[in-house]
Scaffold this active site. Structure first.
Site, mmCIF file in Angstrom:
data_model
loop_
_atom_site.group_PDB
_atom_site.id
_atom_site.type_symbol
_atom_site.label_atom_id
_atom_site.label_comp_id
_atom_site.label_asym_id
_atom_site.label_seq_id
_atom_site.Cartn_x
_atom_site.Cartn_y
_atom_site.Cartn_z
ATOM 1 N N ASP A 21 0.817 -1.210 0.000
ATOM 2 C CA ASP A 21 0.000 0.000 0.000
ATOM 3 C C ASP A 21 0.860 1.274 0.000
ATOM 4 O O ASP A 21 0.822 2.023 0.964
ATOM 5 C CB ASP A 21 -0.897 -0.048 1.254
ATOM 6 N N GLU B 271 -2.570 9.873 -1.182
ATOM 7 C CA GLU B 271 -3.782 9.046 -1.227
ATOM 8 C C GLU B 271 -4.315 8.799 0.171
ATOM 9 O O GLU B 271 -5.525 8.783 0.402
ATOM 10 C CB GLU B 271 -3.477 7.709 -1.927
ATOM 11 N N ASP C 35 -3.421 -1.133 -6.751
ATOM 12 C CA ASP C 35 -3.366 -0.859 -5.312
ATOM 13 C C ASP C 35 -3.429 -2.173 -4.529
ATOM 14 O O ASP C 35 -4.047 -3.151 -4.972
ATOM 15 C CB ASP C 35 -4.520 0.053 -4.896
ATOM 16 N N HIS D 7 -3.246 -1.727 6.262
ATOM 17 C CA HIS D 7 -3.163 -0.724 7.325
ATOM 18 C C HIS D 7 -2.686 -1.307 8.656
ATOM 19 O O HIS D 7 -3.084 -0.842 9.733
ATOM 20 C CB HIS D 7 -4.498 0.000 7.502
#
Length: 346
Positions: A147, A185, A223, A313
């Protein structure tokens, strides 16, 4: 007064003629985009493109990108400069789309989208895109391998490994390739319309004002790539035929035996354990860098796995999460896809 009247009429005629010419040109671009079809390459050409992975410097490139890249940090600047210099050495025209925007936590920050163009004189472009910034976590270092360091490395690898083939395409002013590395982003505090996709929002607005969006055949956004066994789906009906082309490329590479550590068999589908491009559509409203372009009617091919990788994340989204064989397999698929989309001379 009559002279002024005549001038106004003449000016009006000129404006109407110019407007008609612009509309005609716009119509031609749209027609060219909608009528464009891939030019399927031979098995020998597929083998040639696959063999380019043997001289790939993917690992070296990835090492330069696997650092914290929060906007405003030294790592972010180093990565931006690395991408710019890498592509300029390959003789791409590179432009920095720089701007400032207000952010939570850090206030006003400077952002830089990187736009690399193979042939700036081309009428239309196939655009590959990803983001190069990483997410901010207070008092923690987040690398963001999937990411999106890996998509950045993949795009750089495509430019370098296909250099001679792409250079031969530079004289074609009808269709060319463009690479966009979006900045900002990630949200700094909480994802929302003003705290996310800073770079994509700015570039889409700018290109709309400059009347450049009509030159985009399709924006292919990469992505969350790099973990094993990703599942992709077709998310948009108007690019479904091009998604099907990716599926076709994967199957042809598989049949030719060019997919590393890859166990899917199109000959014996009941025995498969892996298939990246699933043969079906999937409705999922995913907010990503494509949204500002989608809202301006740019055709989108969104290559993001569903479900997202488990490391999404999380601090574990670092180099250990990356499966190089999967990444190389995807690069092979994109090489063939680009060659067939651009009608490269193999």
């Amino acid at each position: 007064m009559p002279r002024l009247h005549c001038v106004c009429v003449l000016l009006a005629v000129i404006i109407l003629q110019a407007s008609a010419q612009v509309k005609f040109a716009d119509g031609n671009l749209k027609q060219a985009r909608e009528n464009h079809r891939p030019k399927e390459i031979s098995l020998a050409a597929i083998e040639k493109l696959s063999s380019l992975s043997k001289t790939s410097n993917l690992n070296d490139v990835l090492k330069r990108l696997l650092v914290e890249r929060v906007v405003g940090t030294a790592g972010h600047e180093e990565v931006r400069n690395f991408i710019v210099e890498y592509l300029r050495k390959l003789a791409w025209q590179v432009e920095l789309d720089e701007f400032e925007d207000e952010t939570p936590i850090f206030g006003k920050l400077k952002f830089s989208n990187i736009v690399a163009t193979l042939n700036p004189n081309a009428e239309r472009f196939l655009v590959l895109a990803c983001h190069y910034d990483s997410k901010y976590f207070k008092n923690q270092v987040f690398i963001g391998a999937t990411d999106s360091a890996v998509p950045c490395a993949m795009m750089l690898d495509l430019a370098s490994s296909m250099q001679s083939l792409l250079n031969a395409k530079k004289s074609d002013n009808s269709l060319s390739l463009q690479l966009v590395f979006f900045d900002g982003e990630e949200a700094f505090q909480q994802w929302g319309p003003k705290d996310s996709i800073y770079g994509a929002r700015h570039l889409a607005e700018r290109w709309e004002a400059e009347d450049k969006l009509k030159r985009i055949d399709m924006l292919v956004l990469l992505d969350l790539l790099g973990t094993p066994d990703p599942n992709f789906y077709s998310y948009f009906q108007n690019t479904e035929s091009w998604y099907a082309q990716l599926l076709s490329v994967e199957e042809r590479l598989d049949r030719a035996g060019h997919m590393d550590r890859y166990t899917y068999s199109s000959v014996a589908p009941n025995q498969r354990t892996v298939r990246y491009f699933q043969p079906r559509s999937y409705y999922a409203y995913i907010e990503d860098d494509h949204i500002p372009f989608l809202r301006r009617n740019v055709p989108i091919l969104h290559l993001i796995p569903t479900p997202f990788p488990d490391v999404w994340h999380k601090l574990s989204d670092d180099g250990t999460a990356v499966d190089i064989s999967t990444v190389q397999n995807l690069i092979k698929v994109f090489r063939v896809f680009i060659a067939e989309y651009l009608h490269l001379d193999m």
